[in-house]
Design a protein around this motif. Structure first.
Motif, PDB file in Angstrom:
ATOM      1  N   LYS A   1      43.012  32.435  48.403  1.00 43.69           N
ATOM      2  CA  LYS A   1      43.902  31.607  48.025  1.00 43.69           C
ATOM      3  C   LYS A   1      43.284  30.407  47.960  1.00 43.69           C
ATOM      4  O   LYS A   1      43.585  29.243  47.011  1.00 43.69           O
ATOM      5  CB  LYS A   1      44.942  31.543  49.273  1.00 43.69           C
ATOM      6  CG  LYS A   1      46.340  30.698  49.002  1.00 43.69           C
ATOM      7  CD  LYS A   1      47.125  30.669  50.068  1.00 43.69           C
ATOM      8  CE  LYS A   1      48.570  29.933  49.675  1.00 43.69           C
ATOM      9  NZ  LYS A   1      49.362  30.075  50.798  1.00 43.69           N
TER      10      LYS A   1
ATOM     11  N   GLY B   1      44.234  27.564  40.498  1.00 46.02           N
ATOM     12  CA  GLY B   1      44.213  25.882  39.729  1.00 46.02           C
ATOM     13  C   GLY B   1      44.974  26.043  38.301  1.00 46.02           C
ATOM     14  O   GLY B   1      45.264  27.112  37.705  1.00 46.02           O
ATOM     15  N   CYS B   2      44.533  25.087  37.761  1.00 45.92           N
ATOM     16  CA  CYS B   2      45.303  24.929  36.495  1.00 45.92           C
ATOM     17  C   CYS B   2      44.196  24.209  35.698  1.00 45.92           C
ATOM     18  O   CYS B   2      43.023  23.718  36.146  1.00 45.92           O
ATOM     19  CB  CYS B   2      46.258  24.226  36.371  1.00 45.92           C
ATOM     20  SG  CYS B   2      46.512  22.810  37.019  1.00 45.92           S
TER      21      CYS B   2
ATOM     22  N   SER C   1      41.047  25.566  42.316  1.00 46.17           N
ATOM     23  CA  SER C   1      39.928  24.870  41.181  1.00 46.17           C
ATOM     24  C   SER C   1      40.569  24.478  40.032  1.00 46.17           C
ATOM     25  O   SER C   1      41.755  24.928  39.597  1.00 46.17           O
ATOM     26  CB  SER C   1      39.236  26.243  41.034  1.00 46.17           C
ATOM     27  OG  SER C   1      37.997  26.093  39.979  1.00 46.17           O
TER      28      SER C   1
ATOM     29  N   ALA D   1      42.186  30.761  35.300  1.00 41.83           N
ATOM     30  CA  ALA D   1      42.899  30.333  36.207  1.00 41.83           C
ATOM     31  C   ALA D   1      44.125  31.226  36.563  1.00 41.83           C
ATOM     32  O   ALA D   1      44.343  31.279  37.873  1.00 41.83           O
ATOM     33  CB  ALA D   1      43.525  28.851  35.823  1.00 41.83           C
ATOM     34  N   ASP D   2      44.710  31.883  35.558  1.00 46.82           N
ATOM     35  CA  ASP D   2      45.839  32.718  35.857  1.00 46.82           C
ATOM     36  C   ASP D   2      45.285  33.934  36.258  1.00 46.82           C
ATOM     37  O   ASP D   2      45.837  34.623  37.250  1.00 46.82           O
ATOM     38  CB  ASP D   2      46.327  33.322  34.456  1.00 46.82           C
ATOM     39  CG  ASP D   2      47.270  32.071  33.879  1.00 46.82           C
ATOM     40  OD1 ASP D   2      47.695  31.139  34.518  1.00 46.82           O
ATOM     41  OD2 ASP D   2      47.292  32.122  32.587  1.00 46.82           O
TER      42      ASP D   2
ATOM     43  N   VAL E   1      42.438  34.281  38.406  1.00 38.34           N
ATOM     44  CA  VAL E   1      42.568  33.880  40.117  1.00 38.34           C
ATOM     45  C   VAL E   1      43.707  33.797  40.803  1.00 38.34           C
ATOM     46  O   VAL E   1      43.810  34.475  41.891  1.00 38.34           O
ATOM     47  CB  VAL E   1      41.507  32.432  39.991  1.00 38.34           C
ATOM     48  CG1 VAL E   1      41.662  32.166  41.494  1.00 38.34           C
ATOM     49  CG2 VAL E   1      40.287  32.572  39.448  1.00 38.34           C
ATOM     50  N   GLN E   2      44.892  33.208  40.196  1.00 42.82           N
ATOM     51  CA  GLN E   2      46.064  33.345  40.552  1.00 42.82           C
ATOM     52  C   GLN E   2      46.607  34.754  40.848  1.00 42.82           C
ATOM     53  O   GLN E   2      47.168  35.003  41.986  1.00 42.82           O
ATOM     54  CB  GLN E   2      47.211  32.367  39.784  1.00 42.82           C
ATOM     55  CG  GLN E   2      46.939  30.819  39.583  1.00 42.82           C
ATOM     56  CD  GLN E   2      47.407  30.243  40.991  1.00 42.82           C
ATOM     57  OE1 GLN E   2      47.930  30.930  41.895  1.00 42.82           O
ATOM     58  NE2 GLN E   2      47.245  29.121  40.975  1.00 42.82           N
ATOM     59  N   GLN E   3      46.521  35.462  39.908  1.00 36.19           N
ATOM     60  CA  GLN E   3      46.584  36.753  40.120  1.00 36.19           C
ATOM     61  C   GLN E   3      46.026  37.539  41.096  1.00 36.19           C
ATOM     62  O   GLN E   3      46.704  38.443  42.035  1.00 36.19           O
ATOM     63  CB  GLN E   3      46.836  37.709  38.730  1.00 36.19           C
ATOM     64  CG  GLN E   3      47.385  39.104  38.826  1.00 36.19           C
ATOM     65  CD  GLN E   3      47.487  39.571  37.323  1.00 36.19           C
ATOM     66  OE1 GLN E   3      48.091  38.667  36.601  1.00 36.19           O
ATOM     67  NE2 GLN E   3      47.157  40.924  37.302  1.00 36.19           N
TER      68      GLN E   3
ATOM     69  N   ALA F   1      44.937  36.297  43.838  1.00 39.70           N
ATOM     70  CA  ALA F   1      45.286  35.807  45.179  1.00 39.70           C
ATOM     71  C   ALA F   1      46.702  36.540  45.440  1.00 39.70           C
ATOM     72  O   ALA F   1      46.805  36.720  46.622  1.00 39.70           O
ATOM     73  CB  ALA F   1      45.638  33.994  44.910  1.00 39.70           C
ATOM     74  N   GLN F   2      47.338  36.502  44.257  1.00 42.59           N
ATOM     75  CA  GLN F   2      48.811  37.397  44.662  1.00 42.59           C
ATOM     76  C   GLN F   2      48.429  38.841  45.049  1.00 42.59           C
ATOM     77  O   GLN F   2      49.255  39.396  46.027  1.00 42.59           O
ATOM     78  CB  GLN F   2      49.635  37.374  43.465  1.00 42.59           C
ATOM     79  CG  GLN F   2      50.043  35.938  43.040  1.00 42.59           C
ATOM     80  CD  GLN F   2      50.860  35.836  41.845  1.00 42.59           C
ATOM     81  OE1 GLN F   2      50.820  36.955  40.919  1.00 42.59           O
ATOM     82  NE2 GLN F   2      51.231  34.727  41.608  1.00 42.59           N
TER      83      GLN F   2
ATOM     84  N   THR G   1      42.385  29.269  44.376  1.00 41.98           N
ATOM     85  CA  THR G   1      43.335  28.864  43.412  1.00 41.98           C
ATOM     86  C   THR G   1      43.510  27.171  43.231  1.00 41.98           C
ATOM     87  O   THR G   1      44.251  26.705  42.093  1.00 41.98           O
ATOM     88  CB  THR G   1      44.851  29.374  43.725  1.00 41.98           C
ATOM     89  OG1 THR G   1      45.300  28.642  44.870  1.00 41.98           O
ATOM     90  CG2 THR G   1      44.691  30.759  43.783  1.00 41.98           C
TER      91      THR G   1
END
Length: 276
Positions: A162, A20-21, A167, A37-38, A40-42, A44-45, A165
């Motif tokens: 995933k 999310g952002c 959120s 947020a970054d 969580v994105q990382q 997920a990756q 993200t």
């Protein structure tokens, strides 16, 4: 062609019910400070890159209509060279009724092996394990087993993380040790409708079905210094229903042994129908 008995389909679905952002706060992963947020994105990756792992799972749910339910067990997962899972459910309770002996399912390629006292009783199986190859099932049975396989993939590590993200309110809440590993703890919520859009159509429909009465899901994520998810919790409540899922992950990209049961312990799905 065999028709998948309702009791078998129900058992298969139960086995899998067990995977999310603009955010605030920052977390520390290694020596790098990341916005929540970054991070969580990382995470997920990183989860997308994991091809094998083991997990301990606990699901608690209750509703005024169905009573209390609990699923507790463990699973092994691999995506290469072919999708395979080994799910052991030591505790399996629905509506306050305990399923004796729990259950176990091994998914290997196009075949599902299921071991359950309840399943054997309803399906009339003569061996501890029942084999359900897609080629021997009719259209309805194949659809049921494919749903089982889709669910196994949907609730894997990558698919679960995933969802987080989506959120818009995730934040870092501290550092904690999980399974002897230092982690950063993140907490937030994600809207089911938006999270579903991150999945392919088949998995999207299943997610919306599973969370049909929940608008927002609360989550907590514990990620290690490599951004790998070590623990994830999901929870929510809506009207008369509440649920809580906790998953501990370990053994990332380590070899796992998932093998079919011994041939002399496996029987075919009986020709006659069950549960009708």
């Amino acid at each position: 062609m065999r028709r998948l008995a309702p009791a078998v389909a129900l058992g298969a679905a139960a086995l899998v019910a067990v995977a999310g952002c603009g955010a605030q706060g920052t977390g520390s992963l290694g020596n790098v400070k990341l916005a929540a947020a970054d991070a969580v994105q990382q995470s997920a990756q990183k989860a997308e890159e994991v091809t094998s792992y083991s997990a301990d799972l606990v699901l608690d749910a209750s509703s005024r209509e169905k009573g209390a339910s609990k699923i507790q067990g463990s699973m092994l997962y691999q995506s290469r060279p072919q999708l395979a899972t080994d799910i052991k459910l030591d505790t399996l309770t629905f509506g306050g009724q305990n399923v004796p002996g729990g259950a176990r399912a091994i998914l290997s390629g196009e075949t599902v092996y299921v071991k359950s006292e309840l399943l054997s009783r309803f399906a009339g199986a003569t061996k501890p394990w029942v084999k359900m190859p897609l080629s021997e099932l009719d259209a309805e049975g194949q659809a049921g087993v494919r749903r089982f396989m889709d669910q196994a993939q949907q609730f894997d590590l990558a698919g679960t993380v995933k969802l987080l993200t989506a959120s818009k309110d995730v934040k870092a809440v501290g550092t904690e040790t999980v399974g002897g590993v230092d982690t950063t703890h993140y907490s937030g919520t994600f809207p089911v409708a938006e999270a579903a859009q991150l999945l392919d159509p088949a998995k999207r429909e299943k997610l919306q079905e599973e969370f049909s009465r929940v608008k927002d899901v609360k989550f907590d994520l514990w990620a290690d210094a490599q951004s790998l998810p070590r623990k994830v919790t999901l929870g929510g409540s809506e009207q008369d229903m509440t649920f809580s899922l906790t998953a501990f992950f370990k053994g990332f990209n380590e070899p796992v042994e998932i093998t079919a049961p011994p041939a002399d312990q496996v029987g075919d799905l009986p020709e006659h129908r069950g549960g009708n």
